[in-house]
Write an enzyme that holds these catalytic residues in place. Sequence first.
Site, PDB file in Angstrom:
ATOM      1  CE1 TYR A   1      -2.870  -5.343  11.068  1.00  0.00           C
ATOM      2  CE2 TYR A   1      -5.162  -6.032  10.834  1.00  0.00           C
ATOM      3  CZ  TYR A   1      -4.103  -5.246  10.437  1.00  0.00           C
ATOM      4  OH  TYR A   1      -4.269  -4.359   9.410  1.00  0.00           O
ATOM      5  CG  ASP A  49     -12.461 -15.720   7.773  1.00  0.00           C
ATOM      6  OD1 ASP A  49     -11.713 -14.829   8.213  1.00  0.00           O
ATOM      7  OD2 ASP A  49     -12.175 -16.447   6.797  1.00  0.00           O
ATOM      8  CE  LYS A  74      -2.620  -1.662  11.412  1.00  0.00           C
ATOM      9  NZ  LYS A  74      -1.732  -0.751  10.703  1.00  0.00           N
ATOM     10  CG  ASP A  98       9.810  -0.042   3.760  1.00  0.00           C
ATOM     11  OD1 ASP A  98       8.643   0.143   3.338  1.00  0.00           O
ATOM     12  OD2 ASP A  98      10.231  -1.163   4.137  1.00  0.00           O
ATOM     13  N   GLY A 153       8.645  -4.663   2.438  1.00  0.00           N
ATOM     14  CA  GLY A 153       8.714  -3.710   1.319  1.00  0.00           C
ATOM     15  C   GLY A 153       9.781  -4.157   0.328  1.00  0.00           C
ATOM     16  CG  ASP A 213      13.115  -1.830  12.323  1.00  0.00           C
ATOM     17  OD1 ASP A 213      13.257  -2.943  11.785  1.00  0.00           O
ATOM     18  OD2 ASP A 213      12.236  -1.584  13.174  1.00  0.00           O
ATOM     19  CG  ASN A 273       7.693  -5.371  14.322  1.00  0.00           C
ATOM     20  OD1 ASN A 273       8.601  -4.806  13.725  1.00  0.00           O
ATOM     21  ND2 ASN A 273       7.828  -6.577  14.838  1.00  0.00           N
ATOM     22  NE  ARG A 280     -13.979 -10.728   4.955  1.00  0.00           N
ATOM     23  CZ  ARG A 280     -14.841 -11.638   5.389  1.00  0.00           C
ATOM     24  NH1 ARG A 280     -16.113 -11.633   4.982  1.00  0.00           N
ATOM     25  NH2 ARG A 280     -14.459 -12.564   6.247  1.00  0.00           N
ATOM     26  CB  SER A 320      -7.182  -2.433   9.935  1.00  0.00           C
ATOM     27  OG  SER A 320      -7.858  -3.604   9.566  1.00  0.00           O
ATOM     28  CB  ILE A 331      -0.987   0.000   1.197  1.00  0.00           C
ATOM     29  CG1 ILE A 331      -1.918  -1.222   1.098  1.00  0.00           C
ATOM     30  CG2 ILE A 331      -1.821   1.289   1.215  1.00  0.00           C
ATOM     31  CD1 ILE A 331      -2.889  -1.385   2.258  1.00  0.00           C
TER      32      ILE A 331
HETATM   33  C1  UD1 Z   1      -8.102  -9.994   6.705  1.00  0.00           C
HETATM   34  C2  UD1 Z   1      -7.850  -9.958   8.194  1.00  0.00           C
HETATM   35  C3  UD1 Z   1      -8.219  -8.603   8.699  1.00  0.00           C
HETATM   36  C4  UD1 Z   1      -7.504  -7.513   7.922  1.00  0.00           C
HETATM   37  C5  UD1 Z   1      -7.819  -7.678   6.439  1.00  0.00           C
HETATM   38  C6  UD1 Z   1      -7.086  -6.693   5.567  1.00  0.00           C
HETATM   39  C7  UD1 Z   1      -8.174 -12.226   9.104  1.00  0.00           C
HETATM   40  C8  UD1 Z   1      -9.093 -13.105   9.897  1.00  0.00           C
HETATM   41  N1  UD1 Z   1      -8.623 -10.973   8.871  1.00  0.00           N
HETATM   42  O1  UD1 Z   1      -9.469  -9.806   6.472  1.00  0.00           O
HETATM   43  O2  UD1 Z   1      -7.898  -8.509  10.060  1.00  0.00           O
HETATM   44  O3  UD1 Z   1      -7.929  -6.251   8.347  1.00  0.00           O
HETATM   45  O4  UD1 Z   1      -7.423  -8.968   6.048  1.00  0.00           O
HETATM   46  O5  UD1 Z   1      -5.711  -6.999   5.520  1.00  0.00           O
HETATM   47  O6  UD1 Z   1      -7.093 -12.608   8.714  1.00  0.00           O
HETATM   48  N2  UD1 Z   1     -10.377 -16.541   1.719  1.00  0.00           N
HETATM   49  C9  UD1 Z   1     -10.442 -17.819   1.199  1.00  0.00           C
HETATM   50  N3  UD1 Z   1      -9.267 -18.462   0.913  1.00  0.00           N
HETATM   51  C10 UD1 Z   1      -8.040 -17.895   1.112  1.00  0.00           C
HETATM   52  C11 UD1 Z   1      -7.992 -16.581   1.645  1.00  0.00           C
HETATM   53  C12 UD1 Z   1      -9.181 -15.935   1.938  1.00  0.00           C
HETATM   54  O7  UD1 Z   1     -11.523 -18.386   1.013  1.00  0.00           O
HETATM   55  O8  UD1 Z   1      -7.014 -18.555   0.853  1.00  0.00           O
HETATM   56  C13 UD1 Z   1     -11.628 -15.820   2.014  1.00  0.00           C
HETATM   57  C14 UD1 Z   1     -11.822 -15.456   3.479  1.00  0.00           C
HETATM   58  O9  UD1 Z   1     -12.462 -16.483   4.191  1.00  0.00           O
HETATM   59  C15 UD1 Z   1     -12.693 -14.189   3.355  1.00  0.00           C
HETATM   60  C16 UD1 Z   1     -12.212 -13.543   2.047  1.00  0.00           C
HETATM   61  O10 UD1 Z   1     -11.593 -14.606   1.313  1.00  0.00           O
HETATM   62  O11 UD1 Z   1     -14.051 -14.512   3.227  1.00  0.00           O
HETATM   63  C17 UD1 Z   1     -11.208 -12.434   2.248  1.00  0.00           C
HETATM   64  O12 UD1 Z   1     -10.159 -12.911   3.075  1.00  0.00           O
HETATM   65  P1  UD1 Z   1      -8.838 -12.068   3.370  1.00  0.00           P
HETATM   66  O13 UD1 Z   1      -8.286 -11.539   2.106  1.00  0.00           O
HETATM   67  O14 UD1 Z   1      -7.945 -12.900   4.230  1.00  0.00           O
HETATM   68  O15 UD1 Z   1      -9.363 -10.810   4.180  1.00  0.00           O
HETATM   69  P2  UD1 Z   1     -10.264 -10.757   5.510  1.00  0.00           P
HETATM   70  O16 UD1 Z   1     -10.372 -12.073   6.161  1.00  0.00           O
HETATM   71  O17 UD1 Z   1     -11.513 -10.038   5.172  1.00  0.00           O
END
Ligand code: UD1
Length: 326
Positions: free
Chosen positions: A140, A284, A144, A31, A36, A51, A91, A220, A116, A12
């Site tokens: 995490y 999730d 934040k 950085d 990065g 750092d 960190n 999402r 976040s 980002i």
């Molecule tokens: C994740 C973090 C969240 C963080 C956000 C942005 C977790 C539980 N949450 O959110 O704290 O703020 O990233 O960085 O880690 N999925 C799959 N298969 C995969 C990966 C993801 O099915 O291999 C699904 C997940 O179940 C979810 C969606 O894809 O429904 C998005 O997942 P992900 O990209 O990891 O983001 P979040 O879980 O929303």
Amino acid sequence: MRILVIGGAGYIGSHVARALLDSQHEVTVYDNLSSGKPENLFSEADFVKGDILDYPLLETTMKRGFNGLIHLAALKAAGESMYEPEKYSENNIVGTINILNAAARCKVNRFVFSSSAAVYGEPTYLPIDEKHPTNPENYYGFTKLEIERLLSWYDKIRGIKFAALRYFNAAGYDVDGRITGLEVDPENLLPIVMEVAAGMRPKLKIFGDDYETRDGTGLRDYIHVTDLADAHVKALNYLEKKNESLMVNLGSETGITVKEMVESTRKITGQPIPAEVVDRRAGDPAVVLATAKLAQKVLGWTVKHSDVNTLIASTWEVYKSHNQKK
Ligand code: UD1
């Protein structure tokens, strides 16, 4: 303005640095290159390899004089934060305290913070606005939220005005193809889908298809990183003009499910993308969706690139070329 971008070589951060340079700001990137990438640095920007746990270097750097800083240097694997909290305390929290102390002593009094949606935890209502209760589900997210509280105190006592930007799911790559650094071992959906499309991993695991959503998979709010970056530039302008702190959601207000993301990626890339449904991932929620009306109102910010096709096509441009080099 002269802006210090801490974490500016990351996924980002590099998009933010690019947007600042495009808006004629002077940029210094700070950085440690732990996640990065040197290829994410731009020749027009200064670079300090450092750092955020190195307080003296932070202070020396800030003494150069800046009108504001953007802090995006953090660990962000929510799952890992639950079994290695010490890393996240150090960190994310200690590192940010160092930045705040250096900023206070060097009179850098505009602070844009990469927060976040993880601060909200499991939604109690949808879409999520900024008044939604904060109840992080993972450590995490707690880091934040804690940093947002620190920022409020440094505002009150030291007059550092901050914009805490609560990102929903950042995705996509620079639409003009100027950023090409891949994340190493990504944990988020779109880069994982892309690694499968590019032949870098064998298949996608879909974490559950029995959620209360239109196709059973997690939904999402994906926000294109170019739109996110634009919000940072607007947040700095806001702080300069209004001299008031701000806490806002940055989301696209559009939900995409896991299956929709995979289907659209198959269409756009022409790749098969093998996928299997596995158990739900702990913690999730079924749906996470933002309202970003506040950011629209106070920053005059609207999303331009966060549709599913642009998210996927801009990311594929990067993964496709990496794949061809192999
Ligand atoms: C994740 C973090 C969240 C963080 C956000 C942005 C977790 C539980 N949450 O959110 O704290 O703020 O990233 O960085 O880690 N999925 C799959 N298969 C995969 C990966 C993801 O099915 O291999 C699904 C997940 O179940 C979810 C969606 O894809 O429904 C998005 O997942 P992900 O990209 O990891 O983001 P979040 O879980 O929303």
